[in-house]
Design a protein around this motif. Structure first.
Motif, mmCIF file in Angstrom:
data_model
loop_
_atom_site.group_PDB
_atom_site.id
_atom_site.type_symbol
_atom_site.label_atom_id
_atom_site.label_comp_id
_atom_site.label_asym_id
_atom_site.label_seq_id
_atom_site.Cartn_x
_atom_site.Cartn_y
_atom_site.Cartn_z
ATOM 1 N N GLY A 202 -19.377 23.362 16.807
ATOM 2 C CA GLY A 202 -18.182 23.762 17.541
ATOM 3 C C GLY A 202 -17.160 24.432 16.636
ATOM 4 O O GLY A 202 -16.537 25.437 17.023
ATOM 5 N N ILE A 203 -16.950 23.883 15.426
ATOM 6 C CA ILE A 203 -16.022 24.492 14.465
ATOM 7 C C ILE A 203 -16.481 25.901 14.108
ATOM 8 O O ILE A 203 -15.679 26.853 14.075
ATOM 9 C CB ILE A 203 -15.914 23.616 13.204
ATOM 10 C CG1 ILE A 203 -15.179 22.311 13.517
ATOM 11 C CG2 ILE A 203 -15.199 24.359 12.083
ATOM 12 C CD1 ILE A 203 -15.203 21.307 12.375
ATOM 13 N N ARG A 204 -17.778 26.038 13.849
ATOM 14 C CA ARG A 204 -18.306 27.342 13.446
ATOM 15 C C ARG A 204 -18.144 28.367 14.575
ATOM 16 O O ARG A 204 -17.760 29.517 14.342
ATOM 17 C CB ARG A 204 -19.777 27.191 13.062
ATOM 18 C CG ARG A 204 -20.376 28.452 12.445
ATOM 19 C CD ARG A 204 -21.702 28.189 11.743
ATOM 20 N NE ARG A 204 -22.647 27.492 12.606
ATOM 21 C CZ ARG A 204 -23.045 26.242 12.428
ATOM 22 N NH1 ARG A 204 -22.544 25.521 11.424
ATOM 23 N NH2 ARG A 204 -23.913 25.685 13.256
ATOM 24 N N GLU A 205 -18.401 27.962 15.813
ATOM 25 C CA GLU A 205 -18.251 28.867 16.947
ATOM 26 C C GLU A 205 -16.771 29.219 17.163
ATOM 27 O O GLU A 205 -16.441 30.367 17.492
ATOM 28 C CB GLU A 205 -18.833 28.227 18.214
ATOM 29 C CG GLU A 205 -20.339 28.241 18.281
ATOM 30 C CD GLU A 205 -20.895 29.651 18.305
ATOM 31 O OE1 GLU A 205 -20.733 30.346 19.322
ATOM 32 O OE2 GLU A 205 -21.478 30.072 17.272
ATOM 33 N N TYR A 206 -15.890 28.243 16.982
ATOM 34 C CA TYR A 206 -14.455 28.516 17.159
ATOM 35 C C TYR A 206 -13.975 29.525 16.128
ATOM 36 O O TYR A 206 -13.245 30.468 16.458
ATOM 37 C CB TYR A 206 -13.657 27.218 17.044
ATOM 38 C CG TYR A 206 -12.171 27.453 17.049
ATOM 39 C CD1 TYR A 206 -11.504 27.733 18.242
ATOM 40 C CD2 TYR A 206 -11.430 27.431 15.852
ATOM 41 C CE1 TYR A 206 -10.134 27.967 18.244
ATOM 42 C CE2 TYR A 206 -10.072 27.659 15.850
ATOM 43 C CZ TYR A 206 -9.421 27.931 17.049
ATOM 44 O OH TYR A 206 -8.073 28.177 17.058
ATOM 45 N N GLN A 207 -14.372 29.340 14.876
ATOM 46 C CA GLN A 207 -13.943 30.253 13.823
ATOM 47 C C GLN A 207 -14.502 31.656 14.036
ATOM 48 O O GLN A 207 -13.847 32.645 13.714
ATOM 49 C CB GLN A 207 -14.375 29.704 12.466
ATOM 50 C CG GLN A 207 -13.607 28.469 12.040
ATOM 51 C CD GLN A 207 -14.093 27.891 10.728
ATOM 52 O OE1 GLN A 207 -15.286 27.938 10.427
ATOM 53 N NE2 GLN A 207 -13.171 27.342 9.954
ATOM 54 N N LYS A 208 -15.702 31.729 14.590
ATOM 55 C CA LYS A 208 -16.305 33.041 14.835
ATOM 56 C C LYS A 208 -15.582 33.773 15.960
ATOM 57 O O LYS A 208 -15.362 34.989 15.894
ATOM 58 C CB LYS A 208 -17.792 32.873 15.190
ATOM 59 C CG LYS A 208 -18.517 34.193 15.425
ATOM 60 C CD LYS A 208 -20.008 33.975 15.637
ATOM 61 C CE LYS A 208 -20.276 33.257 16.943
ATOM 62 N NZ LYS A 208 -21.723 33.138 17.232
ATOM 63 N N ASN A 209 -15.201 33.024 16.989
ATOM 64 C CA ASN A 209 -14.594 33.646 18.166
ATOM 65 C C ASN A 209 -13.064 33.715 18.088
ATOM 66 O O ASN A 209 -12.446 34.482 18.827
ATOM 67 C CB ASN A 209 -14.984 32.873 19.429
ATOM 68 C CG ASN A 209 -16.483 32.906 19.676
ATOM 69 O OD1 ASN A 209 -17.125 33.933 19.455
ATOM 70 N ND2 ASN A 209 -17.041 31.786 20.123
ATOM 71 N N SER A 210 -12.457 32.905 17.211
ATOM 72 C CA SER A 210 -10.989 32.895 17.084
ATOM 73 C C SER A 210 -10.610 32.917 15.607
ATOM 74 O O SER A 210 -10.116 31.910 15.059
ATOM 75 C CB SER A 210 -10.393 31.659 17.773
ATOM 76 O OG SER A 210 -10.787 31.578 19.115
ATOM 77 N N PRO A 211 -10.864 34.038 14.926
ATOM 78 C CA PRO A 211 -10.608 34.083 13.479
ATOM 79 C C PRO A 211 -9.151 33.849 13.106
ATOM 80 O O PRO A 211 -8.847 33.433 11.984
ATOM 81 C CB PRO A 211 -11.064 35.494 13.105
ATOM 82 C CG PRO A 211 -10.970 36.293 14.368
ATOM 83 C CD PRO A 211 -11.317 35.337 15.462
#
Length: 561
Positions: free
Chosen positions: A443-452
């Motif tokens: 979830g952290i990785r997806e959040y950082q990818k989609n919300s830099p």
């Protein structure tokens, strides 16, 4: 064999079937057919000559003048252009001096231009070529030039000895009888053998007077003689072309394609069609199933081998869906072999990422496809049942909290309304396949990818992992992320792809999970979907069933005798 019964049926079909007479060929047409089928260069004069000396019988002889030939039986006229119609019942003559040079002065005549032959007569021409061909090694000239004369002399002496024997006349009479038996049975089997019509169930009573006569003839000839004819045809087909698996494949093709085959392969197909015509009519006459053509040539089949190879003991009567297993084994079946039903976008995204490039797999999102939403009731089971009827495996992935689906699914498995496998993720795809720490990490990785430009995860990740034990479902995961200001984490195909990436990299549960060492069910499902390309549906259904509790396949209990 009682020849008179065959003669009577031959006369009956000649007089009674316009279609059968339309199948007959002129000498020129028969010679052309023989050439197209790789039997060598015969001319119309050769054909009429073989008829004249009695080695090749005609199926119909037409004349304006009466003919006084022993063995020609005059029939009532059926053709306005000819006053006299004859059936050819002659037998080859035994000549102690042999048949050498017997056609030296033969030329065509008006009578011989009125001969008509069934296409099956090429079987006799095959034996002309096989037993009378004069040939030498391709290397003879290079090895020893003078030896050519010696070889030719030896072959000539062999031909003289062969044609002067009683067996020579008897064998050509028998080979003509095989042709005639196949030709008269073709009258009732043509649409099945040559036009792909559905076969009549074995044991169906005769439909008309001709079938009654034909069945009586076959019963008189007897099983042993008929099986010998079929065996001889199968061996001849094998001698011309030894690719038996190709023969089976070609005989499953549409008739329009089979008719285009030329050369010795095409001739093999014709001989096998002759054997099939005899078999199908004999099965009706004796009301029992007989071995199919690939079973009666060289070699033997071990018990159940045909079912394992083809998916059915009766290959040429089997439903096309059953034969897909055989096509798949040859790498020729590009249709759907397994349908995978998933509950939502996450599962769909995960499996699309893992198996989407395989053409034999179709993924169906029960939540994303309007037509499948009705599957919460009978429509879903009907979809599974339709798969089974089409010979398609059904694999279902559901969340454990979908009790309505599970109840319907388990009932359908108990009733054997589908075949394949189902996987239950308890309570959902996320927590049923991943540890809480893995879900947070992804979830952290997806959040950082989609919300830099979002919040600083370096500060909040420690807090998230500290509350990992609160995650019991995907809803808990979403609530935890929302609590820390991450509100865009939701079930989606991209989320499923991210989880599948982790599962592919680490197929088993990690050390911090109490399921450590177990393979994740999403990985197991993906591997099964890929492997199902090589699993034979018909064989699987005959040996296994789905256990309605575990969703796995288990061996069928042996049936009581």
């Amino acid at each position: 064999m009682t020849v008179s019964t065959l003669e009577n049926v031959r006369a009956e079909v000649v007089l009674g079937s316009t279609f059968w007479r339309q199948r007959l060929l002129t000498p020129e047409e028969l010679a052309k057919l023989a050439k197209n089928l790789g039997l060598g260069s015969f001319t119309a004069t050769d054909i009429t000559g073989l008829w004249k000396i009695g080695l090749l019988r005609a199926d119909l002889v037409m004349s304006d003048e009466p003919i006084d030939f022993s063995g020609l039986s005059c029939q009532e006229s059926i053709n306005e252009d000819f006053k006299y119609i004859y059936c050819d019942f002659r037998r080859p003559e035994n000549r102690p001096e042999g048949y050498g040079s017997l056609l030296q002065d033969h030329k065509d005549s008006a009578l011989e231009g009125s001969l008509a032959f069934h296409p099956f007569r090429v079987y006799v021409l095959h034996h002309i070529k096989r037993t009378l061909k004069i040939s030498i090694s391709n290397m003879q000239y290079l090895r020893y030039q003078q030896g050519i004369t010696n070889v030719i002399q030896c072959l000539q002496e062999h031909a003289q000895h062969w044609t002067s024997s009683v067996e020579f006349a008897d064998r050509f009479d028998y080979w003509n009888q095989i042709v005639e038996t196949a030709a008269v049975t073709e009258q009732i089997t043509y649409r099945v053998v040559f036009r792909d019509a559905e076969p009549t169930p074995i044991g169906t009573p005769a439909a008309d007077n001709f079938e009654h006569s034909l069945h009586a003839m076959l019963l008189t000839i007897g099983k042993s003689a008929l099986q010998e004819m079929r065996s001889d045809l199968a061996f001849a087909a094998e001698n011309l072309d030894e690719n038996r698996s190709v023969h089976v494949l070609l005989r499953l093709m549409k008739w329009q394609e089979r008719e285009r085959l030329k050369g010795q392969l095409g001739c093999s197909m014709l001989f096998l069609a002759m054997a099939e015509s005899i078999r199908r009519s004999s099965e009706q006459a004796f009301a029992e199933a007989w071995p199919e053509e690939d079973e009666i040539g060289p070699g033997t089949w071990i018990p159940n081998a045909r079912k394992m190879l083809y998916g059915s003991e009766r290959v040429f009567d089997a439903p096309k869906r059953v034969l897909r297993d055989y096509m798949a084994q040859l790498g020729l079946d590009f249709g759907i072999k397994v349908r995978c039903y998933v509950e939502g976008n996450t599962e769909f995204g995960a499996l699309s990422h893992a198996v989407g490039s395989f053409d034999h797999i179709q993924l169906i999102n029960l939540s994303g496809h309007v037509a499948e939403k009705r599957g919460k009731g009978l429509a879903f089971v009907e979809s599974l049942e339709a798969d089974k009827n089409l010979g398609i495996f059904s694999v279902v992935l559901l969340d454990g909290d979908l009790q309505d689906y599970l109840r319907i699914l388990r009932k359908a498995a108990d009733d054997e309304r589908f075949h394949g496998r189902f996987f239950i993720s308890d309570p959902d795809i996320e927590c049923g396949n991943f540890s809480a720490n893995e879900l947070i990490e992804t979830g952290i990785r997806e959040y950082q990818k989609n919300s830099p430009n979002g919040i600083n995860m370096a500060l909040d990740s420690t807090k998230l992992f500290a509350e990992a034990d609160t995650i019991k479902s995907n809803n808990d995961l979403s609530a935890l992320f929302a609590k820390h200001g991450i509100g865009n984490l939701q079930k989606s195909e991209s989320w499923g792809k991210a989880l599948m990436d982790l599962a592919i990299m680490r197929p088993e549960f990690p050390a911090e999970d109490n399921r450590v060492g177990q393979k994740r069910s999403i990985v197991e499902a993906a591997e099964l979907l890929i492997r199902m390309r090589d699993i034979k549906f018909s064989l699987s259904t005959s040996l296994e069933r789905i256990d309605s509790h575990s969703g796995r396949v288990v061996s069928l209990a042996p049936k009581d005798n």
